[in-house]
Scaffold this active site. Sequence first.
Site, PDB file in Angstrom:
ATOM      1  N   CYS A 180      42.090  39.683  41.017  1.00 16.38           N
ATOM      2  CA  CYS A 180      42.963  38.508  40.991  1.00 16.38           C
ATOM      3  C   CYS A 180      43.938  38.502  39.820  1.00 16.38           C
ATOM      4  CB  CYS A 180      42.119  37.232  40.955  1.00 16.38           C
ATOM      5  SG  CYS A 180      41.288  36.846  42.510  1.00 16.38           S
ATOM      6  N   LEU A 181      43.405  38.465  38.600  1.00 10.59           N
ATOM      7  CA  LEU A 181      44.251  38.175  37.443  1.00 10.59           C
ATOM      8  C   LEU A 181      45.399  39.154  37.233  1.00 10.59           C
ATOM      9  CD1 LEU A 181      41.940  36.729  34.665  1.00 10.59           C
ATOM     10  CD2 LEU A 181      43.188  35.593  36.481  1.00 10.59           C
TER      11      LEU A 181
END
Length: 419
Positions: A259-260
């Site tokens: 995600c990040l």
Amino acid sequence: MRIGVLGQGYVGLPLALRAAEAGHTVTGYEPDRKRFESLAAGSSYVEDIDSDRLQSALRSGAYTPTCDPEDVKGFDVAVITVPTPLTDRAPDLSCVREAARVLAARIEPGATVVLESTTHPGTTRDVLIPVLEEGSGLIAGRDFHVGFSPERIDPGNAEWRLENTPKIVSGLTDACLQRVKAFYDSVTEVTVPASGLEEAELAKVFENTYRHVNIALVNELSRMAHVLGVDVWNTLDLAATKPFGFTKFLPGPGVGGHCLPIDPVYLSHHVKAQHGQTFRLIELAQDINESQPDYVVRRLQDALSRRFRRSVHGARILALGAAYKPGTADARQSPAVQVIDRLRAMGADVTVVDPYLRDGGCQAIPFAAEESGIEVCDFDAVVVLTPHGQFDLDQLAAEAAYVLDTRGVMPTAEHIERL
């Protein structure tokens, strides 16, 4: 209901099994032949799903894996959980389009299609729906239902799982929303309706942008604190005593995972490409977090020079942890891997220990098993990158000549430096 889940990865497989356990009949479509064969044999490759649970679902007949798109035909609800990676730092929606084409050829009036894959606002309306309509000859919102419900899977998190994490749901129309909500009400404890597709899409990328920006902030703070000679970890502990208006984030070697490093770029790229605007805070955060592995290497290089009058080249370094977070075997976009790669490129002799990655599988790094008989005292330096619970940090503190602790988990001592 008859459920089709397209993509049987870390998002799709848990959803498929949860739906089967909730009483639905589920087809898990996985185009990767090796993955399909693994599922059919009852062997799970998803860390949060043990093979016993998979085998139970297979025996019940409620879950059937397939690599044949024809097996998805006849679905009441189809959920797309395919990857949305970055290609040359631009969003790659090719898997979403391909999944949409698979469904478009098999969708029937009254069916519902939900996109869970993380993406930028407008994808469901402007990318998914046109492919579905063109391939089926049906009209979204009239002949079939469409929605977006962002995944919130946190690998390795035993407390917040699919079923008890609040689930955002949205639909093209009110009727679409009700169909989407009805499905997720059957598999999760709490659903949270959004006012529209784009609001739900934006909420997802903002959740991770929030974390990304705050991690960049504390990473920058840790660098400045080091220059000032201030203990940033104690500073953060002190700030966290404030009962309002503050959320504690911690510095580290960078950001990793599914995600990040990706989701904020989706938002930033979309805003710039479609509207000519620059999301400056995201781009600054990206610069800081992407440069963090280099900062870790510089700190280690400085310590070797200052303490032992030697360079990184030829130094024996023990790297603890290569996954992107503790307690998992997930090494996607791992900053630990980037630190290891940079040290090796500089000529360091790096030994990597990660009990979750004993078979390698991460950019050809020859991982050493925890029980390999490694002696900490044989190394010039130890760098703690991912503090898995199996590591004996007290023994490490007692035996290591020097430790660079990038996660703030070690006690302070003359030979231990925290990032």
